[in-house]
Structure formats: structure tokens, C-alpha cells
Design an enzyme around this catalytic site. Structure first.
Site, PDB file in Angstrom:
ATOM      1  N   ASP A   1     -11.756   2.028   4.035  1.00  0.00           N
ATOM      2  CA  ASP A   1     -11.904   0.575   3.911  1.00  0.00           C
ATOM      3  C   ASP A   1     -13.404   0.238   3.538  1.00  0.00           C
ATOM      4  O   ASP A   1     -14.073  -0.857   3.432  1.00  0.00           O
ATOM      5  CB  ASP A   1     -11.531  -0.309   5.147  1.00  0.00           C
ATOM      6  CG  ASP A   1     -10.309  -0.896   5.052  1.00  0.00           C
ATOM      7  OD1 ASP A   1     -10.029  -1.240   3.932  1.00  0.00           O
ATOM      8  OD2 ASP A   1      -9.468  -0.924   5.979  1.00  0.00           O
TER       9      ASP A   1
ATOM     10  N   GLN B   1      -5.341  -1.820   9.817  1.00  0.00           N
ATOM     11  CA  GLN B   1      -5.306  -3.219   9.149  1.00  0.00           C
ATOM     12  C   GLN B   1      -5.701  -4.484  10.066  1.00  0.00           C
ATOM     13  O   GLN B   1      -5.451  -4.333  11.247  1.00  0.00           O
ATOM     14  CB  GLN B   1      -3.658  -3.532   8.994  1.00  0.00           C
ATOM     15  CG  GLN B   1      -3.247  -4.670   8.275  1.00  0.00           C
ATOM     16  CD  GLN B   1      -3.728  -4.841   6.752  1.00  0.00           C
ATOM     17  OE1 GLN B   1      -3.823  -3.695   6.151  1.00  0.00           O
ATOM     18  NE2 GLN B   1      -3.906  -5.733   6.245  1.00  0.00           N
TER      19      GLN B   1
ATOM     20  N   LYS C   1       1.016  -1.066   0.090  1.00  0.00           N
ATOM     21  CA  LYS C   1       0.019  -0.050  -0.038  1.00  0.00           C
ATOM     22  C   LYS C   1       0.729   1.250  -0.223  1.00  0.00           C
ATOM     23  O   LYS C   1       0.493   2.238  -0.718  1.00  0.00           O
ATOM     24  CB  LYS C   1      -1.076   0.008   1.213  1.00  0.00           C
ATOM     25  CG  LYS C   1      -2.146  -0.971   1.005  1.00  0.00           C
ATOM     26  CD  LYS C   1      -2.958  -1.156   2.345  1.00  0.00           C
ATOM     27  CE  LYS C   1      -3.763  -2.308   2.416  1.00  0.00           C
ATOM     28  NZ  LYS C   1      -4.018  -2.724   3.782  1.00  0.00           N
TER      29      LYS C   1
HETATM   30  N1  GUN Z   1      -6.873  -7.322   5.963  1.00  0.00           N
HETATM   31  C1  GUN Z   1      -6.905  -8.051   4.650  1.00  0.00           C
HETATM   32  N2  GUN Z   1      -7.801  -7.173   3.822  1.00  0.00           N
HETATM   33  C2  GUN Z   1      -7.845  -6.073   4.401  1.00  0.00           C
HETATM   34  C3  GUN Z   1      -8.524  -4.814   4.072  1.00  0.00           C
HETATM   35  O1  GUN Z   1      -9.100  -4.757   2.889  1.00  0.00           O
HETATM   36  N3  GUN Z   1      -8.334  -3.653   4.787  1.00  0.00           N
HETATM   37  C4  GUN Z   1      -7.800  -3.767   6.063  1.00  0.00           C
HETATM   38  N4  GUN Z   1      -7.760  -2.775   6.703  1.00  0.00           N
HETATM   39  N5  GUN Z   1      -7.421  -5.097   6.619  1.00  0.00           N
HETATM   40  C5  GUN Z   1      -7.245  -6.226   5.656  1.00  0.00           C
END
Ligand code: GUN
Length: 270
Positions: free
Chosen positions: A105, A82, A38
Site C-alpha cells: 500500500d 484494509q 482485489k
Molecule cells: N481503503 C480505501 N482505499 C484503500 C487502500 O488503497 N488501501 C487500503 N489498505 N485500504 C483502503
């Protein structure tokens, strides 16, 4: 439509640098990889990132305090906590605490609710990526039988909503589904999001089906693989996404789009 990079430039012209705050608690190796990817993509696009790395022992209260600080920071457009969080942390409380206007998200109930009523702002990134992959493969879900395997809040439930909105006839299968191979055999579109390596056998799939494999599983050899047995599936399907390199990069692209959308709202562009 303007590219994400172009939209960043338009924000900059209004004095706004799209900014994503990433909160990572503990040292889950998969999460470390996601967060690094990211950060790389954001840097390429001119999106600023602020990393908040917290120890595994962080309490719910301490994490809520970090979220409150980010909510109040006028320069932070998007907040990403996350997942998964360590088991002792109240994940629901944390997701509820994120300001819905910064919830890139799309996991806050306000954003998930908007998705259900057909008036979305922030659409969860992996489900949005799945829909873009279908579009890029030239597959219109309208009138098709779509099977979503997995009922998580991150992928299964929201992608099912998006497929319904796109006029598919949708089935959600999960661990209590009685005859999964029969459900798979009927489906023209299969979205696999179970988190079990090569769980969906190629022989189950209908000839010409479109398969989106959301799983990212690590085999004992260290190699990554999806939820679908790729080699046997590719013999039958019309199209299938690879793992790695399929859904993962699309998820990150959609996250960047959501961060820029939050910044455009701050800059009063949209
Ligand atoms: N863990 C796995 N996929 C995601 C996601 O799309 N967002 C977040 N915050 N955590 C994750």
C-alpha cells in the site's frame, strides 16, 4: 515494459508465486467490495491471495500479532491491511508494524518518506493510478496548475508529491480552504479526494480542465457517485474519470503491480 501477467510468469520461473495477504477487520460494506475486487483481479493474474478476516472487536495487540506473523512468513510478498480500521484500533501502530519490504500500500513512513525524497519503492496505489490516468489521457503535468482537494495520507498528500515530482505547480485544498471555487477555477488539473457526493460543482471548473475523481460515495438511492458533479462537469472539462469505473480499477491494477514488484525483489529479479 513487461505486462504484470508476464512479470508473474518470470517470478514463477524462479519458483516464486507472488502472494498478497489481505487483512480485513470488521464488516464495512465498502471494504468488503474492495477486498472482493482485489481477490478477483489477483486470481486473473496468477497472484495468490490469503484472506485474514477478523471480527470487529479485534484488539490492536491481536492485529499486531497477525501482522507480525505475516511479516515473518517467507511466502507472503505483500501485506494489505484494509482501511478504515474500527475506531478502537491504533491505526498508526498497525501501519508502522508492516514490514516496509511488504508494504504494497506504500503507507509505511519509510515508503512515504522515500516518495518525498524522490526515491520511491512502493507508491500508494490510488495516487499512482491517478498519475497513470493522466498519462493515458495524454496530459503532462509539467508546468500546469494542479489542485488536489483533500489532504489524506492515502490519497491527497502522496498524489500531491507525485504531481510535484512531475513538475506541476500544486495546491492542496481542504476543509479550511477559504474560496474553493476560486481555487478550482484556476486549476488545469483537479484531483478530487474528499469523500463527499458531487461536492465539486461543474460550474467551478475551468474550460478544458482534466478531472480525476477519486471519490466513491453511495447516494441514498444506493447509486454510486463521485466527488464531482459529473453531468455539469462534463460540459466544460477536457477529460473526466467516471465513478464507478475510473480510479477504482486503476488502484487495483497498481496494487497488483506493487505485489509483483515485492515478489520480484524476493526472487532477486530486480
Ligand atoms: N481503503 C480505501 N482505499 C484503500 C487502500 O488503497 N488501501 C487500503 N489498505 N485500504 C483502503
Amino acid at each position: 515494459m513487461e505486462s504484470v501477467g508476464g512479470r508473474v510468469t518470470l517470478c514463477n520461473a524462479r519458483g516464486v508465486t507472488p502472494t498478497l495477504a489481505v487483512v480485513l477487520v470488521g464488516e464495512d460494506p465498502a471494504s468488503e467490495v474492495y477486498v472482493r475486487n482485489k481477490g478477483k483481479k489477483a486470481a486473473q493474474l496468477g497472484i495468490a491471495t490469503r484472506d485474514h478476516r477478523l471480527p470487529d472487536a479485534t484488539t490492536t495487540e491481536a492485529l499486531l500479532a497477525v501482522v507480525a506473523t505475516l511479516n515473518a512468513d517467507p511466502e507472503v510478498d505483500g501485506i494489505l491491511v484494509q482501511l478504515p480500521l474500527p475506531g478502537h484500533v491504533d491505526e498508526q501502530a498497525v501501519l508502522l508494524a508492516v514490514d516496509p519490504a511488504k508494504d504494497v500500500d506504500g503507507f509505511h513512513p519509510a515508503n512515504l518518506g522515500r516518495l518525498v525524497i524522490g526515491s520511491p519503492v512502493f507508491i500508494p496505489c490510488t495516487p499512482q493510478g491517478c498519475m497513470l490516468l493522466l498519462e493515458s489521457a495524454g496530459v503532462d503535468p509539467a508546468g500546469k496548475r494542479a489542485l488536489v482537494i483533500g489532504r489524506s495520507t492515502i490519497v491527497g498528500k502522496p498524489v500531491a508529491q507525485l504531481l510535484v515530482a512531475a513538475h506541476a505547480t500544486v495546491t492542496i485544498a481542504h476543509s479550511r480552504t477559504v474560496d474553493l471555487p476560486a481555487e478550482v477555477a484556476r486549476a488545469e488539473i483537479v484531483i478530487a479526494a474528499v469523500g463527499r457526493p458531487r461536492f465539486v460543482q461543474g460550474e467551478w471548473l475551468a474550460q478544458g480542465a482534466t478531472v480525476i475523481d477519486v471519490g466513491i460515495n453511495r447516494l441514498p438511492t444506493g447509486k454510486l457517485c463521485g466527488d464531482v458533479a459529473f453531468d455539469s462537469a462534463r460540459e466544460r472539462v477536457g477529460a473526466i474519470t467516471p465513478v464507478p469505473g475510473g480510479v477504482g480499477p486503476m488502484t487495483i491494477a497498481c496494487l497488483m503491480g506493487n505485489v509483483v514488484l515485492a515478489a520480484e525483489r524476493r526472487a532477486k529479479i530486480v
